[in-house]
Structure formats: structure tokens, C-alpha cells
Design a protein around this motif. Sequence first.
Motif, PDB file in Angstrom:
ATOM      1  N   THR A   1       0.822  -1.209   0.000  1.00  0.00           N
ATOM      2  CA  THR A   1       0.000   0.000   0.000  1.00  0.00           C
ATOM      3  C   THR A   1       0.854   1.256   0.000  1.00  0.00           C
ATOM      4  N   ILE A   2       1.909   1.257   0.812  1.00  0.00           N
ATOM      5  CA  ILE A   2       2.800   2.417   0.869  1.00  0.00           C
ATOM      6  C   ILE A   2       3.479   2.645  -0.480  1.00  0.00           C
ATOM      7  N   CYS A   3       3.913   1.560  -1.118  1.00  0.00           N
ATOM      8  CA  CYS A   3       4.593   1.676  -2.411  1.00  0.00           C
ATOM      9  C   CYS A   3       3.681   2.273  -3.472  1.00  0.00           C
ATOM     10  N   ILE A   4       2.423   1.889  -3.472  1.00  0.00           N
ATOM     11  CA  ILE A   4       1.504   2.328  -4.528  1.00  0.00           C
ATOM     12  C   ILE A   4       0.857   3.663  -4.198  1.00  0.00           C
ATOM     13  N   ASN A   5       0.339   3.802  -2.970  1.00  0.00           N
ATOM     14  CA  ASN A   5      -0.430   4.989  -2.614  1.00  0.00           C
ATOM     15  C   ASN A   5       0.368   6.011  -1.813  1.00  0.00           C
ATOM     16  N   GLY A   6       1.547   5.626  -1.326  1.00  0.00           N
ATOM     17  CA  GLY A   6       2.327   6.547  -0.529  1.00  0.00           C
ATOM     18  C   GLY A   6       1.802   6.718   0.882  1.00  0.00           C
ATOM     19  N   GLU A   7       0.772   5.962   1.245  1.00  0.00           N
ATOM     20  CA  GLU A   7       0.152   6.051   2.563  1.00  0.00           C
ATOM     21  C   GLU A   7      -0.652   4.790   2.793  1.00  0.00           C
ATOM     22  N   THR A   8      -1.284   4.688   3.983  1.00  0.00           N
ATOM     23  CA  THR A   8      -2.029   3.465   4.309  1.00  0.00           C
ATOM     24  C   THR A   8      -3.451   3.721   4.778  1.00  0.00           C
ATOM     25  N   LEU A   9      -3.727   4.877   5.353  1.00  0.00           N
ATOM     26  CA  LEU A   9      -5.003   5.057   6.041  1.00  0.00           C
ATOM     27  C   LEU A   9      -6.207   5.136   5.128  1.00  0.00           C
ATOM     28  N   THR A  10      -6.020   5.465   3.838  1.00  0.00           N
ATOM     29  CA  THR A  10      -7.184   5.467   2.952  1.00  0.00           C
ATOM     30  C   THR A  10      -7.569   4.053   2.553  1.00  0.00           C
ATOM     31  N   THR A  11      -6.689   3.085   2.836  1.00  0.00           N
ATOM     32  CA  THR A  11      -6.994   1.680   2.560  1.00  0.00           C
ATOM     33  C   THR A  11      -7.356   0.937   3.839  1.00  0.00           C
ATOM     34  N   ASP A  12      -6.612   1.198   4.915  1.00  0.00           N
ATOM     35  CA  ASP A  12      -6.858   0.538   6.188  1.00  0.00           C
ATOM     36  C   ASP A  12      -6.578   1.538   7.298  1.00  0.00           C
TER      37      ASP A  12
END
Length: 454
Positions: A286-297
Motif C-alpha cells: 500500500t505504501i509503495c503504490i499509494n504513498g500512505e495506508t489510512l485510505t486503505t486501512d
Amino acid sequence: MTSETTTETRKNLSSDAKGLIADARNDITIPFFNETLQPADDTLIERGGGLGLKIYDQIERDTHAYAVLQKRKRLLLARDWDVDAASDKPRDIEAADFVRQTLQKLQFDDICEGLLDATLKGFAVSEIVWKRDGNRIIPERIVSHDQRRFVFGEDWQPRLLTWQNMSKGIELPQRKFIVHRFGVKGNNPYGLGLGSRLFWAVLFKREGVAFWLHYLDKFAGPTIVGKTPLGSLPAEQRKLLNTLTRMRTSAASVVPMDTDVSFLEAARSGSVSYGEWLAYWDKQITICINGETLTTDIGANGSRAASETHADILSLLVGSDGDLLSGTLKSQLAQWLIDYNYPGAGVPDIWRVKPEDEKQAAETRKSKADAASATDKALVAVLRTAGMIDDDEAAREMIVGSGIVDHLSETAIERLVEARFAFMEGGKRGRDLRQAAEENPMFAQLFGDRSKKN
């Protein structure tokens, strides 16, 4: 004098400054050069083997990686798109309208989705099938192709690999193939997609799943132990083993009377959590693709403020993807449409509207509307006062002296002077711009459109 000025302002430019010195031919990072360039992706070189870019297709077999990749892509495709003329010249505006109408006839989002595959693999190639439409040349359709079918020459132009030419490929016609690139660095026309980094995270996660399945097989259920009398024949032992094996999936079984059957429970100390292992790599993906995590989890310790901050980071990445795609569409598709149909016209921009741009534009419109409304109210007040002055010259001086009409022409000011009596307070408490426009033809001609907006 003119000759001296021209000589003084002229700048000399050396021949070396006009070309690329650090080119592919003298690039020490390229092992060998044979007219076509090779990918500089270390992951692809080490793990690709005969599969090549196919190994990055396997990344999308992971449900989490696929979902996050689709999220980044769909957020961009969900944005409205627009075409802006290169300038205010009539020909440039006409050319932009033509490009917009042409794209509206195509499955534009599908075309963009195919080109966005470069985000994962480094580059994407789509082919244009042209057709004539009256006196115009437009795309009939645009088809995405598998990247493994192409290599690039020293000029960065794509070359198609065929059964007859599997190394250098064949030369392709101009204005035919759109190439979108992601992560371009140095003399590498193949780009560097996210797949180069995602490959390892997905691989380690997949290996963890294999170990987890082995663990569940070993520790989730007991091991069945069968004891046979001393001296039992091998055939009888094998028969008992087959019976015990079937017992693992059946509710009951029959064994000889003198056979001792027991269940051996696997015991171990401590806790083994393969779920944490998988969650860790999902987070890295998630970090690699979106640069963050909280919008996914959002997790156990997440918050609304933190998730909004993370959403801004994702929006920046999506906006960056949109800017890259806009550059590709302008320099290739839009440029070719202009070359064929409006030679010499400025090339319009094809871009995706960013939410922050929409918000800023809305605020700007509101600010202008508020300013215009305030100006109108002030103008009405000035005209009411001027309406009490019979002398036109004196009324004119009063109106001009207010400073509200500085942006108007002399003709417009004269019409205001003539229309000032429409604003005098009478039986009703004055009139606004709309009422004045309805009652005074000269005033309506000057401010009719403006009054309707208010």
C-alpha cells in the motif's frame, strides 16, 4: 543604431550545446549497445528470465496489490477531463474544439486506462487506427498492446518484435503508436514502474502464505498414530496406513481389533502469527503504490485528521499520474491531430481536472461574484444621488469622481449619465440593476447581461 543593437543582443551558441552529449552510445550503465536499448530494471533482469514483463502481471494476481493499483488508477479516471486551447487565437480555439469533439467520440477513459499500465510496468504502448471523416483525419479506435512485443531504438522510438526479427524488431511508421512512460531516468526509454519494487513484497507475501498453509496442515489437526502388533507384515502396515490417512477426512473408520490408534497433538510454546507477516507486506504494498495506508486501512490507531492527511498524499500521486498522462497525450495524440487537421495551430492541453483546482476555481468565481455584487450596489447608490442632479455635466463629474466607473469607456459613462434618473427613489424604494435594465433600453444595452447574473 539598429545594427549595433542587434549585434549586442545576439548570443552565441556552441554546437555542443544543441545536442545530447551523454547519450546511449557512451553510457557506461548500458552493458552493450546494438542499435536497440535494453531495460535497465534490475528486478526484471534478475527475475524476469524468459517471462520478461510477464512477472509484473503476476503482481496483479495478489488481491491486495490489484485492489490498491486499481484504486490509484480509478481515482484518476474518475476525474473529469477537459481540453484547453493553446491561446485565445480563433484558430487555436477551433483546433481545441476539434480535439475535444474527437476524443468524445472515443472511449477516452479506456484509452487512458491502457496507457496507465505504465505505472506498473514502466511503459505502455497503444496503436492508433486512423480514418478519414469528411475532410478530417481522426482515430477510428486506439488499441492497447502487450509491452513485451516492443523494444526501443536509440531514438526512443518503438520497434515491433516479430517472428522474423526477435532482437531488433521492425521499424514502425510515425504518428501511429502512443508511448506513455513512467519513472524515466537517464537513457532508459522503458521507464521504471512500480512493479520493480512491488515484485519482492508480493513474492515474500506469497512465500509466507505457503508456510502458513504448511503450518495449518501440521498444527491445526492432530496426527493419527497407529500401532500394529510386533511382527506385522509390511502389507498389513501399508493397509493400516491407508486406513488412517482416510480417517483425516472421514467421520469414522474400521481398523483391526488388535490395532492401537491414538491422536498425537502438536504442541509448541510461544505464538506464531503468519497473519502479522502478511499484514506487514500488505502495508508495504500500500505504501509503495499509494504513498500512505489510512485510505486503505485506517487501523486501530487511525483518526479522521490522519486519514485526511493521507488522502492528500494519495491525491498528489494521482495528480502526478494525471500530469504525466497529459504530457503524453499532448505531445503525441493531440500533436498528431493538429498536424493532420490544423497544421500550424497551437497544440491544446488535454488534462484531468484536479479537485483542488475545482475548489479554487469555485472560490474565485464566488469572490468575483461577490465583488461584482458589491460594485453594483455602490454604483446604484451613486446613480441615485446623481439622479437628483439636473445638469448632465455636473452629474457626470459626480459619477466619474466616485471612482466606480474607472474601467468603463466614455460612451458607457455617457449612457450612465442618461440613465441616472431611473435610480431615483420614488414611490418604491429605488430600483436595482435588473429593474433599470427592464425600464431603460439604453441601460439594458449596457448592463443587461450583467444585471441578469445578479
